[in-house]
Design a protein around this motif. Structure first.
Motif, PDB file in Angstrom:
ATOM      1  N   LEU A   1      34.289  52.606  43.366  1.00  0.00           N
ATOM      2  CA  LEU A   1      33.798  52.240  44.687  1.00  0.00           C
ATOM      3  C   LEU A   1      35.010  51.986  45.575  1.00  0.00           C
ATOM      4  O   LEU A   1      36.014  51.442  45.110  1.00  0.00           O
ATOM      5  CB  LEU A   1      32.914  50.987  44.620  1.00  0.00           C
ATOM      6  N   PRO A   2      34.947  52.353  46.857  1.00  0.00           N
ATOM      7  CA  PRO A   2      36.141  52.304  47.711  1.00  0.00           C
ATOM      8  C   PRO A   2      36.526  50.907  48.191  1.00  0.00           C
ATOM      9  O   PRO A   2      36.755  50.688  49.391  1.00  0.00           O
ATOM     10  CB  PRO A   2      35.756  53.209  48.881  1.00  0.00           C
ATOM     11  N   LEU A   3      36.635  49.954  47.269  1.00  0.00           N
ATOM     12  CA  LEU A   3      37.061  48.621  47.665  1.00  0.00           C
ATOM     13  C   LEU A   3      38.527  48.588  48.059  1.00  0.00           C
ATOM     14  O   LEU A   3      38.954  47.667  48.764  1.00  0.00           O
ATOM     15  CB  LEU A   3      36.813  47.634  46.516  1.00  0.00           C
ATOM     16  N   ASP A   4      39.315  49.584  47.619  1.00  0.00           N
ATOM     17  CA  ASP A   4      40.729  49.588  47.982  1.00  0.00           C
ATOM     18  C   ASP A   4      40.898  49.757  49.497  1.00  0.00           C
ATOM     19  O   ASP A   4      41.779  49.129  50.099  1.00  0.00           O
ATOM     20  CB  ASP A   4      41.482  50.690  47.226  1.00  0.00           C
TER      21      ASP A   4
ATOM     22  N   GLY B   1      46.017  48.213  41.002  1.00  0.00           N
ATOM     23  CA  GLY B   1      45.032  47.198  40.629  1.00  0.00           C
ATOM     24  C   GLY B   1      43.610  47.669  40.806  1.00  0.00           C
ATOM     25  O   GLY B   1      42.704  47.247  40.074  1.00  0.00           O
ATOM     26  N   ALA B   2      43.391  48.566  41.774  1.00  0.00           N
ATOM     27  CA  ALA B   2      42.027  49.010  42.052  1.00  0.00           C
ATOM     28  C   ALA B   2      41.468  49.904  40.951  1.00  0.00           C
ATOM     29  O   ALA B   2      40.252  49.986  40.767  1.00  0.00           O
ATOM     30  CB  ALA B   2      41.988  49.748  43.390  1.00  0.00           C
ATOM     31  N   GLU B   3      42.334  50.593  40.210  1.00  0.00           N
ATOM     32  CA  GLU B   3      41.861  51.499  39.157  1.00  0.00           C
ATOM     33  C   GLU B   3      41.092  50.761  38.060  1.00  0.00           C
ATOM     34  O   GLU B   3      40.260  51.354  37.384  1.00  0.00           O
ATOM     35  CB  GLU B   3      43.048  52.237  38.521  1.00  0.00           C
ATOM     36  N   GLU B   4      41.369  49.475  37.884  1.00  0.00           N
ATOM     37  CA  GLU B   4      40.786  48.746  36.749  1.00  0.00           C
ATOM     38  C   GLU B   4      39.526  47.964  37.079  1.00  0.00           C
ATOM     39  O   GLU B   4      38.952  47.317  36.197  1.00  0.00           O
ATOM     40  CB  GLU B   4      41.834  47.780  36.174  1.00  0.00           C
TER      41      GLU B   4
ATOM     42  N   ALA C   1      27.808  45.624  38.003  1.00  0.00           N
ATOM     43  CA  ALA C   1      28.413  46.021  39.277  1.00  0.00           C
ATOM     44  C   ALA C   1      29.453  45.026  39.766  1.00  0.00           C
ATOM     45  O   ALA C   1      30.090  45.259  40.797  1.00  0.00           O
ATOM     46  CB  ALA C   1      27.329  46.188  40.337  1.00  0.00           C
ATOM     47  N   ILE C   2      29.641  43.914  39.053  1.00  0.00           N
ATOM     48  CA  ILE C   2      30.675  42.948  39.435  1.00  0.00           C
ATOM     49  C   ILE C   2      32.036  43.526  39.065  1.00  0.00           C
ATOM     50  O   ILE C   2      32.274  43.870  37.905  1.00  0.00           O
ATOM     51  CB  ILE C   2      30.462  41.602  38.728  1.00  0.00           C
ATOM     52  N   PRO C   3      32.952  43.657  40.021  1.00  0.00           N
ATOM     53  CA  PRO C   3      34.262  44.249  39.702  1.00  0.00           C
ATOM     54  C   PRO C   3      35.083  43.329  38.801  1.00  0.00           C
ATOM     55  O   PRO C   3      34.989  42.099  38.898  1.00  0.00           O
ATOM     56  CB  PRO C   3      34.920  44.416  41.069  1.00  0.00           C
ATOM     57  N   LEU C   4      35.874  43.912  37.928  1.00  0.00           N
ATOM     58  CA  LEU C   4      36.762  43.123  37.080  1.00  0.00           C
ATOM     59  C   LEU C   4      37.886  42.533  37.934  1.00  0.00           C
ATOM     60  O   LEU C   4      38.368  43.179  38.867  1.00  0.00           O
ATOM     61  CB  LEU C   4      37.339  43.993  35.968  1.00  0.00           C
ATOM     62  N   PRO C   5      38.322  41.313  37.604  1.00  0.00           N
ATOM     63  CA  PRO C   5      39.309  40.621  38.458  1.00  0.00           C
ATOM     64  C   PRO C   5      40.744  41.042  38.179  1.00  0.00           C
ATOM     65  O   PRO C   5      41.588  40.240  37.753  1.00  0.00           O
ATOM     66  CB  PRO C   5      39.076  39.150  38.093  1.00  0.00           C
ATOM     67  N   SER C   6      41.053  42.286  38.422  1.00  0.00           N
ATOM     68  CA  SER C   6      42.420  42.766  38.230  1.00  0.00           C
ATOM     69  C   SER C   6      43.327  42.221  39.334  1.00  0.00           C
ATOM     70  O   SER C   6      42.869  41.850  40.418  1.00  0.00           O
ATOM     71  CB  SER C   6      42.447  44.292  38.232  1.00  0.00           C
ATOM     72  N   LYS C   7      44.620  42.168  39.032  1.00  0.00           N
ATOM     73  CA  LYS C   7      45.616  41.712  39.999  1.00  0.00           C
ATOM     74  C   LYS C   7      46.075  42.907  40.831  1.00  0.00           C
ATOM     75  O   LYS C   7      46.465  43.936  40.284  1.00  0.00           O
ATOM     76  CB  LYS C   7      46.799  41.087  39.255  1.00  0.00           C
ATOM     77  N   TRP C   8      46.061  42.753  42.163  1.00  0.00           N
ATOM     78  CA  TRP C   8      46.345  43.870  43.058  1.00  0.00           C
ATOM     79  C   TRP C   8      47.701  43.721  43.739  1.00  0.00           C
ATOM     80  O   TRP C   8      48.132  42.608  44.070  1.00  0.00           O
ATOM     81  CB  TRP C   8      45.285  43.964  44.147  1.00  0.00           C
TER      82      TRP C   8
END
Length: 335
Positions: free
Chosen positions: A131-134, A239-242, A276-283
């Motif tokens: 999803l385009p959250l980046d 970070g967005a890839e994960e 659908a909750i995104p994983l909390p990766s570090k960006w």
């Protein structure tokens, strides 16, 4: 009729012996010995109790919302020719993103000084994450971390604007269709424009291909920059890839709903909405040095070899920056 005033029995400036003794006992119990002795100097005023920062923040936020509601009722706001509503964006659409930006993904920006304080510029970034959250986080970074708190006018695919509700919100937040005429109009008017040339190929790629840039199309974004003479700023997002590791694609459902893909992740659709909750990766979002386009002449956009070379230069800059950021990252979630 004159207001009645109550006069003390012993006068306003007199004290009874009992009152004097009581005051002396209170003073001796509360004040230190040196403070209880008369010095002829006025007692220092006690500082007012401090208001907790959280309370101040909520009071300020409430005041901003009330002011926003008053402007909407009175019609005291502006919308540009693309449908962008900065007042609505700043007060309604942006605030819910702050916890996601600061607490969940803990986004750190690098090289923000490379983004000009004013005038047109084109930010070109890698695309990922299912999803385009980046794109959303990059726009929030511009508004939150840039010294001039600039708005990022993002160029989106036609699917975004065909989707009910989402299309209207995209227009309100400053997005427009990813086409050269719209991009050039925004750039000539001095706007900061963002483009993700990989498109659906970038956000929909399998997890095994993470951080490997896909094809950048035919270089339309370079032509827009050349025609307007604005700098191109490579942007690399790690970070967005994960956040949604894509391990599969249900093509039948994608065709049914008209999506470019229907992702399967370790948690979706197995866990339903929870998946659908995104994983909390570090960006990390790094803005590279601007690539000038105003040095190539008036009709530079008509030179296909120049367009190809600049497109390749931007792509290679982003790819090498991604590799560097990945080698510096020790952990996907801790950074």
């Amino acid at each position: 009729m004159a207001e009645a005033r109550v006069i003390p029995l012993h006068g306003a400036d007199r004290e009874t012996p009992r009152r004097r003794r009581g005051a002396a006992r209170v003073q001796a119990a509360v004040l230190p010995p040196e403070a209880s002795e008369p010095s002829g100097e006025p007692m220092p005023e006690q500082p007012a109790p401090e208001v907790a920062p959280e309370a101040q923040g909520w009071e300020q936020r409430l005041a901003e919302l009330l002011a926003f509601a008053r402007r909407r009722i009175q019609g005291d706001y502006e919308v540009d020719e693309f449908g962008f509503d900065p007042d609505l964006t700043d007060n309604v659409l942006m605030p819910p993103l702050r916890p996601l930006y600061e607490k969940w993904f803990r986004v750190e920006t690098i090289g923000m000084h490379n983004v000009p304080a004013e005038g047109g510029a084109l930010i070109v970034a890698n695309h990922s994450g299912t999803l385009p959250l980046d794109a959303t986080m990059t726009a929030f970074a511009m508004r939150a971390d840039h010294p001039e708190r600039r708005h990022l006018r993002m160029l989106g695919a036609d699917l975004v604007f065909k989707t009910p509700v989402l299309g209207a919100l995209a227009r309100k937040s400053g997005q427009t269709l990813a086409c050269n005429p719209d991009a050039e109009r925004l750039l000539r008017s001095g706007e900061l424009v963002g483009v993700w040339p990989e498109g659906f190929k970038g956000i929909g790629k399998p997890f095994k291909d993470r951080y490997k840039l896909q094809r950048f199309g035919r270089g339309g974004f370079v032509s827009a920059a050349l025609n307007t003479g604005v700098p191109i700023i490579p942007c690399s997002i790690v970070g967005a890839e994960e956040i949604y590791p894509k391990i599969g694609d249900i093509k039948a459902l994608a065709r049914l709903f008209g999506f470019p893909y229907f992702p399967v992740t370790p948690f979706f659709p197995l866990l339903g909405p929870l998946g659908a909750i995104p994983l909390p990766s570090k960006w990390y979002i790094e803005f590279g040095e601007p690539i000038r386009t105003d040095v190539h002449g008036e009709h530079a956009a008509d030179d296909p070899m120049l367009v190809f070379n600049l497109t390749d230069q931007v792509r290679e800059t982003i790819q090498q920056t991604l590799y560097r950021l990945l080698t510096q990252r020790r952990n996907v979630f801790l950074g």
